[in-house]
Design a protein around this motif. Sequence first.
Motif, short mmCIF file in Angstrom:
data_model
loop_
_atom_site.label_atom_id
_atom_site.label_comp_id
_atom_site.label_asym_id
_atom_site.label_seq_id
_atom_site.Cartn_x
_atom_site.Cartn_y
_atom_site.Cartn_z
N UNK A 150 0.81 -1.22 0.00
CA UNK A 150 0.00 0.00 0.00
C UNK A 150 0.85 1.27 0.00
N UNK A 151 2.15 1.14 0.30
CA UNK A 151 2.99 2.32 0.52
C UNK A 151 2.92 3.33 -0.62
N UNK A 152 3.09 2.82 -1.85
CA UNK A 152 3.11 3.71 -3.01
C UNK A 152 1.81 4.48 -3.18
N UNK A 153 0.69 3.87 -2.74
CA UNK A 153 -0.61 4.55 -2.84
C UNK A 153 -0.77 5.57 -1.73
N UNK A 154 -0.27 5.22 -0.53
CA UNK A 154 -0.43 6.11 0.62
C UNK A 154 0.42 7.37 0.51
N UNK B 109 22.15 0.07 4.83
CA UNK B 109 22.18 0.36 3.41
C UNK B 109 21.03 1.26 2.98
N UNK B 110 21.07 1.70 1.74
CA UNK B 110 20.13 2.72 1.27
C UNK B 110 18.97 2.14 0.48
N UNK B 111 18.96 0.80 0.30
CA UNK B 111 17.99 0.24 -0.64
C UNK B 111 16.53 0.52 -0.29
N UNK B 112 16.18 0.39 1.00
CA UNK B 112 14.78 0.62 1.37
C UNK B 112 14.39 2.07 1.14
N UNK B 113 15.34 2.98 1.37
CA UNK B 113 15.06 4.39 1.12
C UNK B 113 14.89 4.64 -0.38
N UNK B 114 15.75 4.02 -1.17
CA UNK B 114 15.60 4.15 -2.63
C UNK B 114 14.25 3.60 -3.06
N UNK B 115 13.85 2.49 -2.47
CA UNK B 115 12.56 1.88 -2.83
C UNK B 115 11.43 2.85 -2.52
N UNK B 116 11.51 3.53 -1.37
CA UNK B 116 10.46 4.49 -1.00
C UNK B 116 10.38 5.62 -2.02
N UNK B 117 11.55 6.13 -2.43
CA UNK B 117 11.57 7.21 -3.42
C UNK B 117 11.01 6.72 -4.75
#
Lengths: 375, 288
Positions: free
Chosen positions: A96-100, B176-184
Motif C-alpha cells: 500500500x505504501x506507493x498509494x499512501x 544500506x540505502x535500498x529501502x530508502x531508494x525503494x520508497x523514493x
Amino acid sequence: MSIHVNQLTKRYGNFTALDDISLSIDDGELVALLGPSGCGKTTLLRSIAGMEFADSGSILLEGRDMTFEPIRHRQVGFVFQHYALFNHMSVFENVAYGLRVKPRAQRPPEAEIRRRVHELLDLVQLDWLARRFPPQLSGGQRQRIALARALAVEPRYLLLDEPFGALDANVRKELRGWLRRLHEELHVTSLFVTHDQEEAMEVASRIVVMNHGRIEQLGTPAKIYDTPRTPFVSTFIGNVNVFRGCVRNGAFHSGSWRLPLPRTLDTLHLAEQNAYIRPHDIEILRGPAADWQVSIRHVQPMGSRYHLEAVPVADASGGPGPETESGRITIELTRQAFKALALDVGHRVGLRIHHVHWFHGAATPQQPIDIPAPA
Amino acid sequence: MNSTPHRHIVARPQADETPLVRYLLSSLAMAIIGLFLILPLVAVLVEAFRDGWQTYMTAITDRYTRHAIGLTLFAALVCVPLNTLFGVAAAWCIARFEFPGRSLLTTLIDLPFSVSPVIAGLVFILIFGAQGWFDGWFAANGFPILFALPGIVLATMFVTLPFVARELIPLMQQQGAEQEEAAIMLGASPWRMLWTITLPRIKWGLLYGVILCNARAMGEFGAVSVVSGHIRGSTNTLPLHVEILYNEYQFSAAFAVATLLAGLAIVTLIAKSIVEWRQQRQWESASS
C-alpha cells in the motif's frame, strides 16, 4: 511506453561504467540486460530509473527527454535484487505504501487502497500473507511482494535489478516462468538485469548483451545464440569450442588439422581466423568418414543430454592436431545419440562439424556458415 | 546482514580452559566490578544517609540544590534535542553520500571524545573570554556567555556532540540505502521517506544514542566547571553543586545530591539495556 537511450556515458574516476550506450525498447517489450558483473548493466538500469545520472547522453521515455527529471516524474516501478521490503511494515502496508504516499489530491480513498492491495496480492498469489512481516517470508515470497509493491503505483515501466539473483536455483526457475506469464498478462514495458544467460534466454523477448560498458549485441534470444556478432557474445551465451587457425585454399587449418569448406567460401581468404563451434554442432561418427579424430576423456551425464570431453588424436602424418583454447574439445549429445553410439571413456571416434562461426582476431564480426555434409 | 558473526560468538562452543581457570577468571572480573563499581555506589548511599533521613531530605530540597537540578535539566533539554538533530543529519550524510571531506567529518565528530573536557571548556574561555577573540563583546552588550547559562549549554553541547552520530553511523551503513531508494521509487517525498522509512528503522539506535547523550549532558563536570564560574543559585549544575558542598565539608549533603546523579545513572543503565535488547532483536529480524 517506449524507452530510448541515446549515447549514454558514465564514468567513475578512471572506470567507464557506460560507454556511449544507445538502445531502444518498444512499448510492452520484456528485455534482458545481460552481461558479466561490472559490465554496466545495473548502472544503465539505475540511470533509466533516475537513481544515477549519466555524464553525457540522454534518456527518453515515451519520446520525452527525462535525462534530468526526478525519479517521481518517470513513473517507473523498480524491483531490487535484495527485495528492499520495509521490514517494519506488514506485507499489506508494503504494497500500500506507493498509494499512501501519493499527494492528497491523487490519493485513492482507504477502501480503494484495500481493494487494490488485495487485488495485487492475489495477482502474485500471496494474499494469505497480507498480515505477515517481510522477515517472516521466504526469499521467493519476498520478491513477489516486492513486485506487487512496484506494480501498485501502476508504473509505465518496470525495471528489475537481478530480481532472482539472491534466490535458490529451483525457486529462481519457478519465478522466471511466473514473471514471463505476468508480463504477458500486464504488458508493461519491462527491463531486467541478469548475469545468467539461461535466465535471459528463457524470459526475455529481446536480449541486450553488455561488456565493459558497451553493448555487444542486441537481438532475440535465438538470433543472439545462432549468430553472435562478437567473440564475447559467442562465448558468454552458451558453450563454445574456440579453434585457432587460418583459412586458405578452401579449407580451415588448425594445427595439423584441415576442415574443408564449401566452395562458396573461397572468398574467405584471411591469414588468422578463429573458428567458434558449439558443442552440439559437432557430430560423433564411428568409422573413417569424419573430419577429425579424437579420443574421449570424460563423460558427464546432464539429464537429458551428455557432455563429452575429448582430446585430438595425432593424424597420420604425426601432426599435433587442432589448437583449441582449452586443449580439449567439448561435445554435447542427446541421450538417444549417446546411447546409440555406445560411447565410453577411451574410445576413439571421428568428428564432423556442422556449423561454424568465424571471428577474425577479437572484433570484426562475420557471418556464421553451415558446413554441408559431403555427398 | 552482518549479524552472523555475532551469532558465532554467542554460539561459540565452550572454550578449552579448565574449570579452575574459568572460575578464577570470572571471580577476578566480579571482584573488579565489585571494587570499582558496586562499592563506590554503596559508599555514596551509606554516606548520604549517615546523618539520617532528615538531613538527606534537607540537602536535596535545599534551594540551591533545586536550582542546580533545574539548571542541569534545562541544559540537557536544550543539548539533547539539538545533538539528536545534528546526529541524525551527520549520520545521514556520512552513511548515504560520498563527498569530499567525508572522512574528515567522521574524524571531527570524534573530537570531543579525544579532547579532555577541561580543554573544551578552556576553548570557550579563549573564544568568548574578556581577553578572547570577541574581546568580551557579548558580555559588554548584555548577553554574557561565560559564567552564564549560554556557556554551560555550549560546553555541554560540545562534550555530548558525538553520542547520537556515533551510534547511528554504523547502523545506517549496515542497513544500506535500498529501502530508502525503494520508497523514493514508489513516489515518496524525501520528507515522507524520512518519517516513514528512515526514522522507524533507526529508532532503537537513535534512542540508545539519546539516552547516552542525556546521561553525559546531565553528568558533565570538567568542561562546565571551567565555563560556569560556580555561582550558587545561578550557574551551578548538579555535578558542580556536589563538588561545592564537599569542599565546604558538608559531606552528607554532597553525597545526598550525588545519589540523584547515581539514580540517573541506574535509570540510564536500565533504559539502555532495554533498548539494547530491542535493537538486537531488530537487527536479527532484519538480517534473517
